[in-house]
Design a protein around this motif. Sequence first.
Motif, mmCIF file in Angstrom:
data_model
loop_
_atom_site.group_PDB
_atom_site.id
_atom_site.type_symbol
_atom_site.label_atom_id
_atom_site.label_comp_id
_atom_site.label_asym_id
_atom_site.label_seq_id
_atom_site.Cartn_x
_atom_site.Cartn_y
_atom_site.Cartn_z
ATOM 1 N N VAL A 350 0.937 -1.457 -0.155
ATOM 2 C CA VAL A 350 -0.323 0.025 -0.040
ATOM 3 C C VAL A 350 0.766 1.434 -0.133
ATOM 4 O O VAL A 350 1.592 1.174 0.951
ATOM 5 C CB VAL A 350 -1.112 0.099 1.337
ATOM 6 C CG1 VAL A 350 -1.594 1.162 1.397
ATOM 7 C CG2 VAL A 350 -2.079 -1.118 1.082
ATOM 8 N N ILE A 351 0.526 1.876 -1.707
ATOM 9 C CA ILE A 351 1.519 3.253 -1.020
ATOM 10 C C ILE A 351 0.941 4.297 -0.976
ATOM 11 O O ILE A 351 -0.168 4.295 -2.038
ATOM 12 C CB ILE A 351 2.818 3.111 -2.521
ATOM 13 C CG1 ILE A 351 2.135 2.553 -3.808
ATOM 14 C CG2 ILE A 351 3.465 1.776 -2.484
ATOM 15 C CD1 ILE A 351 2.795 2.646 -5.146
ATOM 16 N N GLY A 352 1.863 5.601 -0.902
ATOM 17 C CA GLY A 352 0.912 6.925 -1.437
ATOM 18 C C GLY A 352 1.357 7.755 -0.693
ATOM 19 O O GLY A 352 2.316 7.283 0.480
ATOM 20 N N PRO A 353 1.292 9.009 -0.431
ATOM 21 C CA PRO A 353 2.130 10.204 0.454
ATOM 22 C C PRO A 353 1.461 10.048 1.362
ATOM 23 O O PRO A 353 0.031 9.666 1.727
ATOM 24 C CB PRO A 353 1.335 11.479 -0.773
ATOM 25 C CG PRO A 353 0.367 11.171 -1.668
ATOM 26 C CD PRO A 353 0.302 9.829 -1.490
ATOM 27 N N ARG A 518 1.417 -7.588 -5.407
ATOM 28 C CA ARG A 518 -0.141 -6.250 -5.883
ATOM 29 C C ARG A 518 -0.057 -5.920 -5.628
ATOM 30 O O ARG A 518 1.583 -4.503 -4.359
ATOM 31 C CB ARG A 518 -1.028 -7.220 -5.105
ATOM 32 C CG ARG A 518 -1.587 -8.497 -5.800
ATOM 33 C CD ARG A 518 -2.871 -8.437 -5.227
ATOM 34 N NE ARG A 518 -3.393 -7.699 -5.215
ATOM 35 C CZ ARG A 518 -5.097 -7.247 -4.995
ATOM 36 N NH1 ARG A 518 -5.071 -8.672 -3.936
ATOM 37 N NH2 ARG A 518 -6.133 -7.011 -5.172
ATOM 38 N N VAL A 519 0.112 -3.672 -5.640
ATOM 39 C CA VAL A 519 0.407 -3.061 -5.735
ATOM 40 C C VAL A 519 -1.337 -2.352 -5.477
ATOM 41 O O VAL A 519 -1.844 -2.103 -6.306
ATOM 42 C CB VAL A 519 1.520 -1.967 -6.918
ATOM 43 C CG1 VAL A 519 1.296 -0.281 -6.524
ATOM 44 C CG2 VAL A 519 2.344 -2.538 -6.327
ATOM 45 N N LEU A 520 -0.905 -1.407 -4.270
ATOM 46 C CA LEU A 520 -2.227 -0.822 -3.954
ATOM 47 C C LEU A 520 -2.582 1.357 -3.684
ATOM 48 O O LEU A 520 -1.053 1.109 -2.730
ATOM 49 C CB LEU A 520 -2.674 -0.542 -3.692
ATOM 50 C CG LEU A 520 -4.584 -0.164 -3.223
ATOM 51 C CD1 LEU A 520 -5.860 -1.118 -2.885
ATOM 52 C CD2 LEU A 520 -4.420 0.855 -1.436
ATOM 53 N N GLU A 521 -1.936 2.105 -4.616
ATOM 54 C CA GLU A 521 -1.954 3.030 -4.585
ATOM 55 C C GLU A 521 -2.685 4.513 -4.426
ATOM 56 O O GLU A 521 -3.755 4.195 -4.549
ATOM 57 C CB GLU A 521 -0.858 4.028 -5.690
ATOM 58 C CG GLU A 521 -0.609 4.816 -5.384
ATOM 59 C CD GLU A 521 -0.057 5.754 -6.968
ATOM 60 O OE1 GLU A 521 1.313 7.225 -6.220
ATOM 61 O OE2 GLU A 521 -0.047 4.884 -7.609
ATOM 62 N N LEU A 522 -2.603 4.929 -3.115
ATOM 63 C CA LEU A 522 -3.595 5.901 -2.673
ATOM 64 C C LEU A 522 -3.250 7.150 -3.298
ATOM 65 O O LEU A 522 -2.327 7.940 -2.704
ATOM 66 C CB LEU A 522 -3.339 5.971 -0.898
ATOM 67 C CG LEU A 522 -4.419 4.683 -0.758
ATOM 68 C CD1 LEU A 522 -4.784 5.160 0.692
ATOM 69 C CD2 LEU A 522 -5.422 4.208 -1.048
ATOM 70 N N GLN A 523 -4.149 7.918 -3.825
ATOM 71 C CA GLN A 523 -3.655 9.522 -4.850
ATOM 72 C C GLN A 523 -4.880 10.043 -4.088
ATOM 73 O O GLN A 523 -5.295 10.093 -3.810
ATOM 74 C CB GLN A 523 -3.317 9.168 -6.064
ATOM 75 C CG GLN A 523 -2.678 8.043 -7.176
ATOM 76 C CD GLN A 523 -3.086 8.006 -8.632
ATOM 77 O OE1 GLN A 523 -3.690 8.540 -8.761
ATOM 78 N NE2 GLN A 523 -2.176 7.237 -8.847
#
Length: 559
Positions: A350-353, A518-523
């Motif tokens: 889980v990635i994102g700023p 797997r990647v889940l990005e929060l923008q």
Amino acid sequence: MILLENLTKRFGPKILFENVSMQFDPGKRYGLVGANGAGKSTLLKMLAGDEESDMGSISIPSSLRLGVLKQNHFAYDKERILDAVLMGNKALWDAMTEKDTLLAGEVTDEIGIRLGELEGIIAEENGYVAESEAAELLVGLGIPTHKHTDPMSTLAAGYKLRVLLAQVLFLHPDVLLLDEPTNHLDLDSIRWLEQFLVDYKGTLVIVSHDRHFLNAVATHMADIDYQTITVYTGNYTDFVEEKYENRQRAQAQNAAAKKKIAELQQFVDRFGSHASKSKQAQSRVKQIEKLEVKELKRSSLVRPFVRFELDKPSGRDVLRVNDVDKAFGPEKKIFKGLSLNLNRGDKMAVIGPNGIGKSTLLKLIVGAYGGLDADTKKDILKPDTGEIRWGHETSVGYFAQDHHEALGETAKGLTAYEWLYSFDKTATQEQIRSILGRLLFSGEAALKKIEALSGGESARLLLAKLLLQKHNVLVLDEPTNHLDIESIEGLLDGLKPFPGTVVVVSHDRHFVAELTNRVLELQPGEGGTGEKREAAKVVEFGGTYDEYLEREGRDYLRK
């Protein structure tokens, strides 16, 4: 140039380094590496003048201005952003503060004299252009003018770091000392910091456990190991290769010397008493005396042995998140209509700023699991609407970002052994000791009180709990923070072959790239990540982190 001469530092009976003589040269960027507890932060404090040496000296020319990045990103939360920068010049800030205080009261002749002295200090420190200079620094670091009078508490952690860097730069330092500057930074902020430091012209000494970051920034590595400090030319990868080759070479030379000594000694033992062979025997005795077997000190770098096992596998369908909404008040919307599925064997990043809601997502999904211990339940959240449902036979282990909260109030006064034993009182002493030993709590270390643990030790103890409980789902929020590089590699060694399911938030690019499939990005939605904003946009990708960056055209994050 910073010169260390015969420097020695001990903590009790433990020697960190002894009789070290070396120098940090102008314009070079040094990565300071070593195991947890080796003395990296201690050396930085000694360079900054905040810690005394036991023996020896550190010589820093008085003409050099030293900039030390504060490790506590929340220390100035009550201050205005602009004021936090001005505080970087202590002499100027103290003079300006005292002047304002005196002017607020009655101005006597004595106070008038003092005000004149303060005006002199302010003039010497270019105080009359200080605010405009500080504002220019902030704008250059991406913080717009309209934010400068806001409290520091309104900024996300990545931008707080930029303010603290502006604070350091306000001094125009010749030397920068940075201790773990990437902790709690998102990937974009880390990338920005890399570029900033590569452009910096002074001397840099930086402690970091992020190998990708060190590869991007460092021109030299200063390794604290074997009770000394050794400088290597090149980045982290170059250093690892050279250090390994040096050790192998020394071991090979010792092995060859031992073999030769044994052969010579065999001849002496056999023929030393024979008159006809006595001269040859004496010659071999002299050869033995000349041969040297060097004592190789034991490295302080030790990799924990991490192997995650599970009592029984989960069903194929591990987690379903259906149409979930979450907000903190009417204006701070985190998720709107969030849906996702997890299958057995998924390892999802889980990635994102910072501030986007990554930890919130983990707390929501953990909060839907019923079998939590009392300490973990303090850290969970419930969705406002929607459903989060765990699948058949799932057993969820949670690693919280706040280590002290995860260890719990009830842990105070307990030893590491007692705390771990409290989670499975059917376990034998040998089983508990074995797990603790694998996580580097051997012997007396297992009897260390919880409140005395370092950040790295707290992280390893929380991992020990997960090993003991044998869950088939692991939810990990920033597990690599405070771990040294060897411990991060040990954790990877344990997670890669794990047959269960992993959900992880991490800003360590090497860790994410090596582990996840797997990647889940929060923008950011409208309004970014502040107090007034719309829900985050969710982007899912069924592939590795590197493949995702390639698809998104963000290969620069890998370089």
